[in-house]
Design a protein around this motif. Sequence first.
Motif, PDB file in Angstrom:
ATOM      1  N   ALA A 229      37.893  37.180  59.252  1.00 53.94           N
ATOM      2  CA  ALA A 229      36.959  36.090  59.512  1.00 53.94           C
ATOM      3  C   ALA A 229      36.175  35.729  58.259  1.00 53.94           C
ATOM      4  O   ALA A 229      35.762  34.589  58.076  1.00 53.94           O
ATOM      5  CB  ALA A 229      36.012  36.476  60.645  1.00 53.94           C
ATOM      6  N   LEU A 230      35.938  36.712  57.394  1.00 46.60           N
ATOM      7  CA  LEU A 230      35.294  36.456  56.118  1.00 46.60           C
ATOM      8  C   LEU A 230      36.285  35.793  55.159  1.00 46.60           C
ATOM      9  O   LEU A 230      37.492  35.931  55.312  1.00 46.60           O
ATOM     10  CB  LEU A 230      34.788  37.769  55.507  1.00 46.60           C
ATOM     11  CG  LEU A 230      33.733  38.534  56.315  1.00 46.60           C
ATOM     12  CD1 LEU A 230      33.521  39.921  55.724  1.00 46.60           C
ATOM     13  CD2 LEU A 230      32.424  37.758  56.344  1.00 46.60           C
ATOM     14  N   THR A 231      35.763  35.074  54.168  1.00 40.90           N
ATOM     15  CA  THR A 231      36.602  34.466  53.140  1.00 40.90           C
ATOM     16  C   THR A 231      36.874  35.501  52.051  1.00 40.90           C
ATOM     17  O   THR A 231      35.935  36.073  51.495  1.00 40.90           O
ATOM     18  CB  THR A 231      35.909  33.244  52.520  1.00 40.90           C
ATOM     19  OG1 THR A 231      35.699  32.264  53.546  1.00 40.90           O
ATOM     20  CG2 THR A 231      36.763  32.635  51.415  1.00 40.90           C
ATOM     21  N   VAL A 232      38.141  35.752  51.758  1.00 37.67           N
ATOM     22  CA  VAL A 232      38.523  36.761  50.773  1.00 37.67           C
ATOM     23  C   VAL A 232      39.085  36.053  49.543  1.00 37.67           C
ATOM     24  O   VAL A 232      39.969  35.196  49.662  1.00 37.67           O
ATOM     25  CB  VAL A 232      39.568  37.730  51.340  1.00 37.67           C
ATOM     26  CG1 VAL A 232      39.887  38.826  50.328  1.00 37.67           C
ATOM     27  CG2 VAL A 232      39.080  38.341  52.656  1.00 37.67           C
ATOM     28  N   THR A 233      38.588  36.392  48.367  1.00 34.63           N
ATOM     29  CA  THR A 233      39.019  35.744  47.139  1.00 34.63           C
ATOM     30  C   THR A 233      39.154  36.757  46.014  1.00 34.63           C
ATOM     31  O   THR A 233      38.433  37.757  45.984  1.00 34.63           O
ATOM     32  CB  THR A 233      38.026  34.629  46.740  1.00 34.63           C
ATOM     33  OG1 THR A 233      38.515  33.941  45.589  1.00 34.63           O
ATOM     34  CG2 THR A 233      36.650  35.195  46.431  1.00 34.63           C
ATOM     35  N   GLU A 234      40.068  36.518  45.112  1.00 36.64           N
ATOM     36  CA  GLU A 234      40.211  37.346  43.919  1.00 36.64           C
ATOM     37  C   GLU A 234      39.174  36.907  42.890  1.00 36.64           C
ATOM     38  O   GLU A 234      38.947  35.714  42.686  1.00 36.64           O
ATOM     39  CB  GLU A 234      41.609  37.210  43.331  1.00 36.64           C
ATOM     40  CG  GLU A 234      41.837  38.080  42.102  1.00 36.64           C
ATOM     41  CD  GLU A 234      43.162  37.776  41.411  1.00 36.64           C
ATOM     42  OE1 GLU A 234      43.762  38.715  40.851  1.00 36.64           O
ATOM     43  OE2 GLU A 234      43.592  36.605  41.424  1.00 36.64           O
ATOM     44  N   THR A 235      38.548  37.867  42.235  1.00 35.92           N
ATOM     45  CA  THR A 235      37.525  37.572  41.232  1.00 35.92           C
ATOM     46  C   THR A 235      38.170  37.454  39.863  1.00 35.92           C
ATOM     47  O   THR A 235      38.535  38.452  39.248  1.00 35.92           O
ATOM     48  CB  THR A 235      36.446  38.670  41.223  1.00 35.92           C
ATOM     49  OG1 THR A 235      35.880  38.774  42.527  1.00 35.92           O
ATOM     50  CG2 THR A 235      35.349  38.341  40.234  1.00 35.92           C
ATOM     51  N   THR A 236      38.317  36.217  39.398  1.00 39.04           N
ATOM     52  CA  THR A 236      38.927  35.983  38.087  1.00 39.04           C
ATOM     53  C   THR A 236      37.950  35.359  37.096  1.00 39.04           C
ATOM     54  O   THR A 236      38.218  35.340  35.903  1.00 39.04           O
ATOM     55  CB  THR A 236      40.151  35.064  38.219  1.00 39.04           C
ATOM     56  OG1 THR A 236      39.750  33.850  38.867  1.00 39.04           O
ATOM     57  CG2 THR A 236      41.241  35.737  39.047  1.00 39.04           C
ATOM     58  N   PHE A 237      36.820  34.839  37.571  1.00 43.64           N
ATOM     59  CA  PHE A 237      35.795  34.242  36.715  1.00 43.64           C
ATOM     60  C   PHE A 237      34.442  34.479  37.389  1.00 43.64           C
ATOM     61  O   PHE A 237      34.387  34.860  38.566  1.00 43.64           O
ATOM     62  CB  PHE A 237      36.060  32.736  36.522  1.00 43.64           C
ATOM     63  CG  PHE A 237      36.150  31.961  37.812  1.00 43.64           C
ATOM     64  CD1 PHE A 237      35.018  31.442  38.424  1.00 43.64           C
ATOM     65  CD2 PHE A 237      37.384  31.764  38.428  1.00 43.64           C
ATOM     66  CE1 PHE A 237      35.102  30.735  39.610  1.00 43.64           C
ATOM     67  CE2 PHE A 237      37.483  31.058  39.619  1.00 43.64           C
ATOM     68  CZ  PHE A 237      36.343  30.541  40.208  1.00 43.64           C
ATOM     69  N   PRO A 238      33.319  34.283  36.682  1.00 41.63           N
ATOM     70  CA  PRO A 238      32.010  34.537  37.301  1.00 41.63           C
ATOM     71  C   PRO A 238      31.803  33.682  38.549  1.00 41.63           C
ATOM     72  O   PRO A 238      31.973  32.461  38.517  1.00 41.63           O
ATOM     73  CB  PRO A 238      31.019  34.162  36.191  1.00 41.63           C
ATOM     74  CG  PRO A 238      31.790  34.363  34.927  1.00 41.63           C
ATOM     75  CD  PRO A 238      33.193  33.955  35.246  1.00 41.63           C
ATOM     76  N   MET A 239      31.453  34.347  39.654  1.00 37.15           N
ATOM     77  CA  MET A 239      31.269  33.664  40.938  1.00 37.15           C
ATOM     78  C   MET A 239      29.938  34.088  41.547  1.00 37.15           C
ATOM     79  O   MET A 239      29.604  35.281  41.538  1.00 37.15           O
ATOM     80  CB  MET A 239      32.403  34.033  41.900  1.00 37.15           C
ATOM     81  CG  MET A 239      33.796  33.810  41.334  1.00 37.15           C
ATOM     82  SD  MET A 239      35.106  34.463  42.421  1.00 37.15           S
ATOM     83  CE  MET A 239      35.118  33.184  43.668  1.00 37.15           C
ATOM     84  N   PRO A 240      29.131  33.134  42.060  1.00 39.05           N
ATOM     85  CA  PRO A 240      27.880  33.501  42.729  1.00 39.05           C
ATOM     86  C   PRO A 240      28.171  34.407  43.923  1.00 39.05           C
ATOM     87  O   PRO A 240      29.156  34.212  44.638  1.00 39.05           O
ATOM     88  CB  PRO A 240      27.303  32.160  43.180  1.00 39.05           C
ATOM     89  CG  PRO A 240      28.008  31.128  42.364  1.00 39.05           C
ATOM     90  CD  PRO A 240      29.366  31.677  42.066  1.00 39.05           C
ATOM     91  N   LEU A 241      27.328  35.398  44.128  1.00 39.79           N
ATOM     92  CA  LEU A 241      27.478  36.296  45.268  1.00 39.79           C
ATOM     93  C   LEU A 241      26.937  35.618  46.518  1.00 39.79           C
ATOM     94  O   LEU A 241      25.754  35.261  46.581  1.00 39.79           O
ATOM     95  CB  LEU A 241      26.736  37.604  45.000  1.00 39.79           C
ATOM     96  CG  LEU A 241      27.443  38.556  44.025  1.00 39.79           C
ATOM     97  CD1 LEU A 241      26.478  39.620  43.517  1.00 39.79           C
ATOM     98  CD2 LEU A 241      28.647  39.196  44.693  1.00 39.79           C
ATOM     99  N   SER A 242      27.788  35.434  47.505  1.00 34.43           N
ATOM    100  CA  SER A 242      27.419  34.688  48.707  1.00 34.43           C
ATOM    101  C   SER A 242      27.787  35.464  49.955  1.00 34.43           C
ATOM    102  O   SER A 242      28.857  36.084  50.014  1.00 34.43           O
ATOM    103  CB  SER A 242      28.144  33.333  48.738  1.00 34.43           C
ATOM    104  OG  SER A 242      27.837  32.561  47.595  1.00 34.43           O
TER     105      SER A 242
END
Length: 366
Positions: A229-242
């Motif tokens: 149910a959560l959105t899962v993404t690979e971290t490849t660049f700086p991303m805001p923590l949400s």
Amino acid sequence: MIRLLIVDDSPLMRRLLGAVFTAEGDFEIAFARNGVEALEQLRTFKPDVITLDVNMPEMDGLACLDRIMLENPCPVVMVSSLTEAGAGVTLEAIELGAVDFITKPDRAVSLEMETLAPQLIEKVRAASQARLPSSLRLAERVRLRSGLEQRAPVMTTRRRMPISTGRRQIKAASANGLVLIGASTGGPPALDALLSRLPSDFPWPVLVAQHMPGSFTGPLARRLDKLCALTVTETTFPMPLSPGYVYIGKGDADIIVSMRPDGPVVMAAPSLPEHRWHPSVDRMVDSAMQHFAPARLVGVLMTGMGSDGAEAMTRLKEQGGRTIAESEESAVVWGMPGELVRRSGAEMVAPLEQIADRIMDMVERS
């Protein structure tokens, strides 16, 4: 002695892998050229562990693995290419029941084998001691043995779970805390089981350091995104923590928390030589502790060989953070969580199926 079955259609790979394990002195080795021969050796040689190539004639690795797990479950380490296509097949193999994978050299095989040998040996030794869940594809095995299935079906990817349907709810809150998850051998299906139980309104971002090559973590994130149910993404660049997001660390790099003028971000950082495995769980936890109060962090150490994460999570607990170690009864390999327990760094030890509820309890009380 460890009884090892090496399954590969390449005579060169069979010879090189055989030499690596023969030199160890405590392996009894048998060989098979394809899946058909492997199934026969499974019955006659009775291996403790199998290395299984993916691309073979007559019966390929996935079809063979499917039969092994349904007819006579045995720890299997897949031999995979580093391509993204290879990553997709490997993740399917892990879903079918493979314990781990090793990457096949893509250039001068005989020259690279010496470099890869220590990792090969470590992974196969760990797999030989792996604990296959008794429930692994149990319903399919029962149907097969009852004659209700004529062949072993390949599992299909499940759809994303309905958001918050029939599951525990957590009151929405600001994203002022983090959940930090570390895993290695046996990690992908464990992450599936854990993350799919977290509701869509889970209030803290989730960071994951899963030991994997860089070409594997993107397919892993996309696969998990379909299941959760959560959105899962690979971290490849700086991303805001949400809130509502799970950030999978990019393989062959490290996942760290950093601070920007507009708030905390998660990002990929070049791996450091002092950390053996990547993404490093220790480095992820240490970076989070630099920017969040320990009381706003929950560390979870799951199945995997070695000790990555145990040192940093022990410090986290000592400074007031919350920590959970997966229990020996559910971990495929109780190396990382077991080391956390031995260091008295686990506030709680729980089987995999209870970890999501324990995380939610901790977040609610923070």
